[in-house]
Scaffold this motif. Structure first.
Motif, PDB file in Angstrom:
ATOM      1  N   ASP A  37     -14.768  27.162  -8.316  1.00 28.74           N
ATOM      2  CA  ASP A  37     -13.557  27.969  -8.225  1.00 28.74           C
ATOM      3  C   ASP A  37     -13.426  28.783  -9.497  1.00 28.74           C
ATOM      4  O   ASP A  37     -13.681  28.278 -10.595  1.00 28.74           O
ATOM      5  CB  ASP A  37     -12.311  27.090  -8.076  1.00 28.74           C
ATOM      6  CG  ASP A  37     -12.206  26.472  -6.705  1.00 28.74           C
ATOM      7  OD1 ASP A  37     -12.154  27.245  -5.724  1.00 28.74           O
ATOM      8  OD2 ASP A  37     -12.193  25.238  -6.606  1.00 28.74           O
ATOM      9  N   TYR A  38     -12.999  30.035  -9.323  1.00 30.17           N
ATOM     10  CA  TYR A  38     -12.798  30.875 -10.495  1.00 30.17           C
ATOM     11  C   TYR A  38     -11.354  30.741 -10.960  1.00 30.17           C
ATOM     12  O   TYR A  38     -10.424  30.931 -10.185  1.00 30.17           O
ATOM     13  CB  TYR A  38     -13.111  32.342 -10.171  1.00 30.17           C
ATOM     14  CG  TYR A  38     -13.105  33.192 -11.399  1.00 30.17           C
ATOM     15  CD1 TYR A  38     -14.159  33.133 -12.296  1.00 30.17           C
ATOM     16  CD2 TYR A  38     -12.043  34.030 -11.681  1.00 30.17           C
ATOM     17  CE1 TYR A  38     -14.157  33.890 -13.448  1.00 30.17           C
ATOM     18  CE2 TYR A  38     -12.033  34.796 -12.830  1.00 30.17           C
ATOM     19  CZ  TYR A  38     -13.095  34.722 -13.709  1.00 30.17           C
ATOM     20  OH  TYR A  38     -13.075  35.461 -14.850  1.00 30.17           O
ATOM     21  N   ASN A  39     -11.161  30.395 -12.213  1.00 24.57           N
ATOM     22  CA  ASN A  39      -9.836  30.256 -12.800  1.00 24.57           C
ATOM     23  C   ASN A  39      -9.543  31.531 -13.579  1.00 24.57           C
ATOM     24  O   ASN A  39     -10.101  31.752 -14.658  1.00 24.57           O
ATOM     25  CB  ASN A  39      -9.791  29.030 -13.718  1.00 24.57           C
ATOM     26  CG  ASN A  39      -8.414  28.764 -14.257  1.00 24.57           C
ATOM     27  OD1 ASN A  39      -7.707  29.673 -14.655  1.00 24.57           O
ATOM     28  ND2 ASN A  39      -8.037  27.494 -14.287  1.00 24.57           N
ATOM     29  N   ALA A  40      -8.681  32.376 -13.026  1.00 26.10           N
ATOM     30  CA  ALA A  40      -8.393  33.676 -13.638  1.00 26.10           C
ATOM     31  C   ALA A  40      -7.665  33.535 -14.969  1.00 26.10           C
ATOM     32  O   ALA A  40      -7.827  34.373 -15.857  1.00 26.10           O
ATOM     33  CB  ALA A  40      -7.570  34.526 -12.671  1.00 26.10           C
ATOM     34  N   VAL A  41      -6.867  32.492 -15.138  1.00 24.70           N
ATOM     35  CA  VAL A  41      -6.146  32.291 -16.387  1.00 24.70           C
ATOM     36  C   VAL A  41      -7.136  31.979 -17.512  1.00 24.70           C
ATOM     37  O   VAL A  41      -7.058  32.535 -18.609  1.00 24.70           O
ATOM     38  CB  VAL A  41      -5.101  31.156 -16.246  1.00 24.70           C
ATOM     39  CG1 VAL A  41      -4.452  30.839 -17.587  1.00 24.70           C
ATOM     40  CG2 VAL A  41      -4.053  31.532 -15.212  1.00 24.70           C
ATOM     41  N   VAL A  47     -16.267  23.685 -11.908  1.00 25.16           N
ATOM     42  CA  VAL A  47     -17.232  23.100 -10.987  1.00 25.16           C
ATOM     43  C   VAL A  47     -16.820  21.665 -10.676  1.00 25.16           C
ATOM     44  O   VAL A  47     -16.346  20.944 -11.544  1.00 25.16           O
ATOM     45  CB  VAL A  47     -18.670  23.127 -11.567  1.00 25.16           C
ATOM     46  CG1 VAL A  47     -18.778  22.323 -12.843  1.00 25.16           C
ATOM     47  CG2 VAL A  47     -19.682  22.636 -10.535  1.00 25.16           C
ATOM     48  N   GLU A  48     -16.981  21.294  -9.414  1.00 22.52           N
ATOM     49  CA  GLU A  48     -16.802  19.905  -8.997  1.00 22.52           C
ATOM     50  C   GLU A  48     -18.069  19.506  -8.251  1.00 22.52           C
ATOM     51  O   GLU A  48     -18.488  20.192  -7.322  1.00 22.52           O
ATOM     52  CB  GLU A  48     -15.589  19.755  -8.094  1.00 22.52           C
ATOM     53  CG  GLU A  48     -15.365  18.332  -7.644  1.00 22.52           C
ATOM     54  CD  GLU A  48     -14.132  18.163  -6.767  1.00 22.52           C
ATOM     55  OE1 GLU A  48     -13.875  17.013  -6.377  1.00 22.52           O
ATOM     56  OE2 GLU A  48     -13.455  19.151  -6.461  1.00 22.52           O
ATOM     57  N   THR A  59     -18.376  15.132 -11.449  1.00 18.90           N
ATOM     58  CA  THR A  59     -17.645  15.868 -12.470  1.00 18.90           C
ATOM     59  C   THR A  59     -16.654  16.808 -11.828  1.00 18.90           C
ATOM     60  O   THR A  59     -16.831  17.226 -10.684  1.00 18.90           O
ATOM     61  CB  THR A  59     -18.586  16.675 -13.400  1.00 18.90           C
ATOM     62  OG1 THR A  59     -17.831  17.173 -14.511  1.00 18.90           O
ATOM     63  CG2 THR A  59     -19.221  17.847 -12.693  1.00 18.90           C
ATOM     64  N   LYS A  60     -15.623  17.127 -12.555  1.00 14.80           N
ATOM     65  CA  LYS A  60     -14.709  18.217 -12.234  1.00 14.80           C
ATOM     66  C   LYS A  60     -14.330  18.789 -13.588  1.00 14.80           C
ATOM     67  O   LYS A  60     -13.555  18.191 -14.326  1.00 14.80           O
ATOM     68  CB  LYS A  60     -13.487  17.746 -11.467  1.00 14.80           C
ATOM     69  CG  LYS A  60     -12.599  18.907 -11.046  1.00 14.80           C
ATOM     70  CD  LYS A  60     -11.479  18.479 -10.138  1.00 14.80           C
ATOM     71  CE  LYS A  60     -10.716  19.719  -9.682  1.00 14.80           C
ATOM     72  NZ  LYS A  60      -9.680  19.366  -8.737  1.00 14.80           N
ATOM     73  N   SER A  61     -14.952  19.911 -13.921  1.00 15.02           N
ATOM     74  CA  SER A  61     -14.789  20.455 -15.264  1.00 15.02           C
ATOM     75  C   SER A  61     -15.108  21.943 -15.273  1.00 15.02           C
ATOM     76  O   SER A  61     -15.440  22.531 -14.244  1.00 15.02           O
ATOM     77  CB  SER A  61     -15.707  19.717 -16.240  1.00 15.02           C
ATOM     78  OG  SER A  61     -17.053  19.900 -15.861  1.00 15.02           O
ATOM     79  N   VAL A  62     -15.016  22.536 -16.450  1.00 13.13           N
ATOM     80  CA  VAL A  62     -15.403  23.930 -16.625  1.00 13.13           C
ATOM     81  C   VAL A  62     -16.918  24.017 -16.493  1.00 13.13           C
ATOM     82  O   VAL A  62     -17.645  23.200 -17.058  1.00 13.13           O
ATOM     83  CB  VAL A  62     -14.947  24.445 -18.011  1.00 13.13           C
ATOM     84  CG1 VAL A  62     -15.488  25.839 -18.275  1.00 13.13           C
ATOM     85  CG2 VAL A  62     -13.438  24.436 -18.114  1.00 13.13           C
ATOM     86  N   ALA A  63     -17.382  24.975 -15.725  1.00 12.40           N
ATOM     87  CA  ALA A  63     -18.824  25.158 -15.553  1.00 12.40           C
ATOM     88  C   ALA A  63     -19.397  25.716 -16.844  1.00 12.40           C
ATOM     89  O   ALA A  63     -18.993  26.779 -17.302  1.00 12.40           O
ATOM     90  CB  ALA A  63     -19.094  26.106 -14.387  1.00 12.40           C
ATOM     91  N   THR A  64     -20.319  24.976 -17.430  1.00  9.67           N
ATOM     92  CA  THR A  64     -20.884  25.335 -18.729  1.00  9.67           C
ATOM     93  C   THR A  64     -22.401  25.422 -18.619  1.00  9.67           C
ATOM     94  O   THR A  64     -23.032  24.486 -18.135  1.00  9.67           O
ATOM     95  CB  THR A  64     -20.500  24.267 -19.779  1.00  9.67           C
ATOM     96  OG1 THR A  64     -19.073  24.110 -19.768  1.00  9.67           O
ATOM     97  CG2 THR A  64     -20.954  24.662 -21.162  1.00  9.67           C
ATOM     98  N   PRO A  65     -22.991  26.524 -19.081  1.00 10.08           N
ATOM     99  CA  PRO A  65     -24.441  26.631 -18.992  1.00 10.08           C
ATOM    100  C   PRO A  65     -25.153  25.584 -19.842  1.00 10.08           C
ATOM    101  O   PRO A  65     -24.676  25.242 -20.926  1.00 10.08           O
ATOM    102  CB  PRO A  65     -24.753  28.033 -19.533  1.00 10.08           C
ATOM    103  CG  PRO A  65     -23.468  28.673 -19.862  1.00 10.08           C
ATOM    104  CD  PRO A  65     -22.377  27.686 -19.670  1.00 10.08           C
TER     105      PRO A  65
END
Length: 115
Positions: A37-41, A47-48, A59-65
């Protein structure tokens, strides 16, 4: 690099939610769900990852490379740009340049890969 999990580029570019379920080759008979999901804020993708058969959230967190999302000893997922050029996950590069990979953990590797 591992198995590439296809991400629909057009949905990423439009910042629309992405839901993928797949059976990894390294872990047959098991379903894995990926929700992006894209979080515009935050101006970031979240990513989950879930093991569907066991109803276990990995996981359910910010997608990080290049960050490993581990479900050990079975597998590890991570986002990476095979060319090494992209350093962040954006709507424009997710799916095309920035890909989601799954690599088998110790229990998912074929016996010939142990050496």
């Amino acid at each position: 690099m591992g198995e590439v999990i296809p991400i629909p580029n057009e949905r990423a570019t439009e910042r629309r939610p992405i839901h993928i379920e797949f059976t990894p080759r390294a872990f047959p008979g098991n379903r894995i769900a990926v929700r992006l999901d894209y979080n515009a804020v935050m101006d970031r993708w979240t990513v989950e990852l879930e093991h569907v058969n066991r109803w276990y959230r990995i996981t359910k967190s910010v997608a990080t490379p290049y960050r490993p999302y581990e479900y050990l000893p079975w597998f590890v997922c991570y986002f990476a740009d095979p060319s090494g050029k992209a350093t962040e996950i954006t709507p424009d590069n997710l799916g095309d340049d920035m890909k989601l990979f799954l690599v088998p953990g110790p229990s998912g590797k074929p016996p010939e890969d142990d050496g």
